[in-house]
Design a protein around this motif. Structure first.
Motif, PDB file in Angstrom:
ATOM      1  N   ALA A 155      28.997   3.782 -18.280  1.00 52.21           N
ATOM      2  CA  ALA A 155      29.712   4.459 -17.127  1.00 52.21           C
ATOM      3  C   ALA A 155      30.990   5.108 -17.973  1.00 52.21           C
ATOM      4  CB  ALA A 155      30.241   3.523 -16.158  1.00 52.21           C
ATOM      5  N   PRO A 156      31.541   6.283 -17.282  1.00 54.17           N
ATOM      6  CA  PRO A 156      32.538   6.883 -17.772  1.00 54.17           C
ATOM      7  C   PRO A 156      33.964   6.032 -18.091  1.00 54.17           C
ATOM      8  CG  PRO A 156      32.247   7.840 -15.687  1.00 54.17           C
ATOM      9  CD  PRO A 156      31.176   6.883 -16.005  1.00 54.17           C
ATOM     10  N   VAL A 157      34.607   5.849 -18.918  1.00 52.34           N
ATOM     11  CA  VAL A 157      35.794   5.107 -19.355  1.00 52.34           C
ATOM     12  C   VAL A 157      36.957   6.052 -19.754  1.00 52.34           C
ATOM     13  CG1 VAL A 157      36.804   3.105 -20.257  1.00 52.34           C
ATOM     14  CG2 VAL A 157      34.526   3.034 -19.526  1.00 52.34           C
ATOM     15  N   ASP A 158      37.889   6.572 -19.018  1.00 54.38           N
ATOM     16  CA  ASP A 158      38.969   7.129 -19.467  1.00 54.38           C
ATOM     17  C   ASP A 158      40.194   6.315 -19.874  1.00 54.38           C
ATOM     18  OD1 ASP A 158      37.711   9.585 -19.221  1.00 54.38           O
ATOM     19  OD2 ASP A 158      38.022   9.524 -17.103  1.00 54.38           O
ATOM     20  N   SER A 159      40.635   5.025 -19.205  1.00 53.46           N
ATOM     21  CA  SER A 159      41.497   4.171 -19.765  1.00 53.46           C
ATOM     22  C   SER A 159      40.753   2.942 -19.442  1.00 53.46           C
ATOM     23  CB  SER A 159      42.601   4.477 -18.619  1.00 53.46           C
ATOM     24  OG  SER A 159      43.155   5.683 -18.521  1.00 53.46           O
ATOM     25  N   GLU A 203      41.907   7.588 -22.427  1.00 52.26           N
ATOM     26  CA  GLU A 203      41.070   8.502 -23.055  1.00 52.26           C
ATOM     27  C   GLU A 203      40.782   8.774 -24.359  1.00 52.26           C
ATOM     28  OE1 GLU A 203      43.122  12.325 -22.136  1.00 52.26           O
ATOM     29  OE2 GLU A 203      42.170  12.418 -19.923  1.00 52.26           O
ATOM     30  N   PRO A 204      39.476   9.182 -24.874  1.00 44.06           N
ATOM     31  CA  PRO A 204      39.048   8.942 -25.953  1.00 44.06           C
ATOM     32  C   PRO A 204      40.026   9.151 -27.203  1.00 44.06           C
ATOM     33  CG  PRO A 204      37.390  10.104 -24.661  1.00 44.06           C
ATOM     34  CD  PRO A 204      38.885  10.222 -23.932  1.00 44.06           C
ATOM     35  N   GLN A 205      40.336   8.149 -28.136  1.00 43.69           N
ATOM     36  CA  GLN A 205      41.283   8.278 -29.498  1.00 43.69           C
ATOM     37  C   GLN A 205      42.524   8.183 -28.927  1.00 43.69           C
ATOM     38  OE1 GLN A 205      39.594   8.135 -32.143  1.00 43.69           O
ATOM     39  NE2 GLN A 205      37.541   8.106 -31.081  1.00 43.69           N
ATOM     40  N   GLU A 206      42.894   8.131 -27.775  1.00 42.98           N
ATOM     41  CA  GLU A 206      44.424   7.851 -27.408  1.00 42.98           C
ATOM     42  C   GLU A 206      44.973   6.479 -27.201  1.00 42.98           C
ATOM     43  OE1 GLU A 206      46.726  10.126 -27.098  1.00 42.98           O
ATOM     44  OE2 GLU A 206      45.339  11.970 -27.662  1.00 42.98           O
ATOM     45  N   TYR A 207      45.395   6.152 -28.278  1.00 41.64           N
ATOM     46  CA  TYR A 207      46.001   4.928 -28.625  1.00 41.64           C
ATOM     47  C   TYR A 207      47.400   4.547 -28.095  1.00 41.64           C
ATOM     48  CZ  TYR A 207      47.830   0.685 -30.972  1.00 41.64           C
ATOM     49  OH  TYR A 207      48.425  -0.569 -31.259  1.00 41.64           O
ATOM     50  N   GLU A 208      47.483   3.441 -27.311  1.00 44.46           N
ATOM     51  CA  GLU A 208      49.024   3.137 -26.811  1.00 44.46           C
ATOM     52  C   GLU A 208      49.221   1.799 -27.487  1.00 44.46           C
ATOM     53  OE1 GLU A 208      50.256   3.456 -22.882  1.00 44.46           O
ATOM     54  OE2 GLU A 208      49.186   5.486 -22.481  1.00 44.46           O
ATOM     55  N   PRO A 209      50.657   1.568 -28.117  1.00 45.82           N
ATOM     56  CA  PRO A 209      51.053   0.423 -28.534  1.00 45.82           C
ATOM     57  C   PRO A 209      50.932  -0.753 -27.295  1.00 45.82           C
ATOM     58  CG  PRO A 209      52.898   1.785 -28.029  1.00 45.82           C
ATOM     59  CD  PRO A 209      51.612   2.643 -27.632  1.00 45.82           C
ATOM     60  N   PRO A 210      50.728  -1.962 -28.029  1.00 47.27           N
ATOM     61  CA  PRO A 210      50.996  -3.168 -27.061  1.00 47.27           C
ATOM     62  C   PRO A 210      52.138  -3.364 -26.421  1.00 47.27           C
ATOM     63  CG  PRO A 210      49.772  -3.665 -29.184  1.00 47.27           C
ATOM     64  CD  PRO A 210      50.362  -2.307 -29.366  1.00 47.27           C
ATOM     65  N   MET A 267      39.157  -1.186 -16.158  1.00 44.73           N
ATOM     66  CA  MET A 267      38.694   0.151 -16.657  1.00 44.73           C
ATOM     67  C   MET A 267      38.580   1.185 -15.623  1.00 44.73           C
ATOM     68  SD  MET A 267      34.521  -0.811 -16.380  1.00 44.73           S
ATOM     69  CE  MET A 267      33.830   0.698 -16.385  1.00 44.73           C
ATOM     70  N   GLN A 268      39.213   2.156 -16.108  1.00 43.29           N
ATOM     71  CA  GLN A 268      39.594   3.453 -15.068  1.00 43.29           C
ATOM     72  C   GLN A 268      38.761   4.861 -15.570  1.00 43.29           C
ATOM     73  OE1 GLN A 268      43.675   3.277 -14.274  1.00 43.29           O
ATOM     74  NE2 GLN A 268      43.806   1.085 -14.668  1.00 43.29           N
ATOM     75  N   THR A 269      38.970   5.494 -14.367  1.00 50.54           N
ATOM     76  CA  THR A 269      38.300   7.013 -14.983  1.00 50.54           C
ATOM     77  C   THR A 269      39.066   8.033 -13.911  1.00 50.54           C
ATOM     78  OG1 THR A 269      36.376   8.582 -15.268  1.00 50.54           O
ATOM     79  CG2 THR A 269      36.270   6.768 -13.267  1.00 50.54           C
ATOM     80  N   TYR A 270      39.041   9.370 -14.409  1.00 50.83           N
ATOM     81  CA  TYR A 270      39.757  10.335 -13.483  1.00 50.83           C
ATOM     82  C   TYR A 270      38.776  10.938 -12.724  1.00 50.83           C
ATOM     83  CZ  TYR A 270      43.697  10.040 -16.818  1.00 50.83           C
ATOM     84  OH  TYR A 270      44.571   9.607 -17.655  1.00 50.83           O
ATOM     85  N   ARG A 271      37.595  10.581 -12.676  1.00 50.49           N
ATOM     86  CA  ARG A 271      36.335  10.962 -12.063  1.00 50.49           C
ATOM     87  C   ARG A 271      36.449   9.898 -10.797  1.00 50.49           C
ATOM     88  NH1 ARG A 271      31.648  11.655 -16.206  1.00 50.49           N
ATOM     89  NH2 ARG A 271      32.875  11.958 -18.097  1.00 50.49           N
ATOM     90  N   LEU A 301      46.242  10.565 -11.491  1.00 52.32           N
ATOM     91  CA  LEU A 301      45.976   9.341 -10.997  1.00 52.32           C
ATOM     92  C   LEU A 301      44.284   9.062 -11.278  1.00 52.32           C
ATOM     93  CD1 LEU A 301      47.806   9.736  -7.568  1.00 52.32           C
ATOM     94  CD2 LEU A 301      48.613   8.524  -9.612  1.00 52.32           C
ATOM     95  N   SER A 302      44.119   7.746 -11.572  1.00 50.60           N
ATOM     96  CA  SER A 302      42.821   7.714 -11.523  1.00 50.60           C
ATOM     97  C   SER A 302      41.954   7.884 -10.374  1.00 50.60           C
ATOM     98  CB  SER A 302      42.604   6.000 -11.871  1.00 50.60           C
ATOM     99  OG  SER A 302      43.268   5.676 -12.922  1.00 50.60           O
ATOM    100  N   GLY A 303      40.874   8.391 -10.536  1.00 48.10           N
ATOM    101  CA  GLY A 303      39.712   8.593  -9.358  1.00 48.10           C
ATOM    102  C   GLY A 303      38.782   7.525  -8.972  1.00 48.10           C
ATOM    103  N   ASP A 304      38.907   6.628  -9.826  1.00 53.98           N
ATOM    104  CA  ASP A 304      37.950   5.081  -9.686  1.00 53.98           C
ATOM    105  C   ASP A 304      38.339   4.241 -11.002  1.00 53.98           C
ATOM    106  OD1 ASP A 304      36.274   3.536  -8.609  1.00 53.98           O
ATOM    107  OD2 ASP A 304      34.514   4.881  -8.979  1.00 53.98           O
TER     108      ASP A 304
END
Length: 284
Positions: free
Chosen positions: A5-9, A29-36, A104-108, A79-82
């Motif tokens: 399934a699509p996973v953006d976040s 999103e792919p390759q976008e890392y956020e610190p803990p 798990m979230q996606t913009y779709r 905002l997340s779509g799902d």
């Protein structure tokens, strides 16, 4: 999950206590890392809902209303779509206990199905089984290393945390030192070395965040030695209530409280009330 399934976040978070979440893994999103991060959560947001009801949340339940009450990360203008948010459960003598959440979230819009949610739950259970085995192995190692010593000496202390953090910084320093001393003539090699260094930073950040979970896990082991009434009293000791105040809060006599406190101290292997709070809330 991204293979089905699509996973953006995506994020994984663990409850530190009744107010805080340790969030060791966040990606947007792919390759976008956020610190803990280490976040306080409210009584009406997603974390509280998951902990209260111990069941999955899906976007379609309220068109994302509960999801959007929570902490934002990544691109806050979108905002997340799902979304699917599930409880991370641990089996205890009292049944299933919620120890964290995974999202798990996606913009779709309208892309996650019941099968997606079910697969996410199965994956989470598998990860938690692996985590439980890892923690059990670490516990056995500590027992072997501390054989013949008092159990109280094997708990994780602030000094342990600082020492571990120091080792992680040293690994980064050595890697940087190696780059400084190299001739840096090969751009591709330099890019790869810098990528490795970035990944080391990310891994160390997540591992440091995980260390904040260790006291809570040790605290559960300590609380497992207590009766339900002793557990209540130990928690009240942690918020600096006197014996008289505890007696009033629980509608029992002060001598009864003193008896329970004595037993708690003995079970924890300590002599002072302050040591109880230090063991259960070392970073509180």
């Amino acid at each position: 999950m991204g293979t089905i399934a699509p996973v953006d976040s995506f994020y994984v978070a663990f409850f530190r206590d009744d107010r805080y979440l340790v969030v060791p893994y966040i990606f947007d999103e792919p390759q976008e890392y956020e610190p803990p991060s280490f976040q306080m959560y409210g009584s009406e947001g997603m974390a509280a809902w998951i902990r209260r009801y111990a069941k999955p949340y899906v976007y379609g339940m309220d068109n994302g209303s509960l999801l959007n009450k929570g902490h934002s990360f990544g691109d806050e203008e979108r905002l997340s779509g799902d979304a699917i948010v599930i409880p991370l459960l641990r089996t205890s003598s009292d049944g299933q206990v919620v120890i964290g959440i995974a999202s798990m979230q996606t913009y779709r819009s309208n892309v996650y199905t019941e099968d997606t949610a079910h697969a996410f739950q199965i994956l989470a259970r598998s990860v938690l089984v692996a985590l439980a085995r890892e923690l059990e192995d670490e516990g056995h190692q500590r027992m072997l290393l501390t054989a013949g010593e008092m159990a109280s000496d094997s708990s994780v202390s602030v000094a342990d945390i600082i020492e571990d953090f120091g080792h992680k910084l040293e690994s980064l320093r050595l890697k940087i030192d190696m780059l400084i001393k190299s001739e840096l003539l090969n751009p591709e090699r330099l890019r790869q070395d810098l990528t490795d260094l970035r990944e080391l930073c990310e891994r160390n950040q997540s591992e440091v965040a995980e260390l904040l979970m260790v006291p809570s896990l040790d605290a559960r082991a300590l609380l497992g030695k207590l009766t339900p009434r002793e557990t209540e009293i130990a928690e009240l000791i942690c918020i600096d209530l006197t014996n008289e105040e505890i007696a009033s809060r629980l509608s029992i006599s002060e001598p009864t409280v003193k008896t329970h406190v004595t037993r708690i101290l003995k079970k924890f292997g300590v002599r002072q009330r302050s040591a109880v709070a230090a063991k259960l809330r070392p970073f509180g």
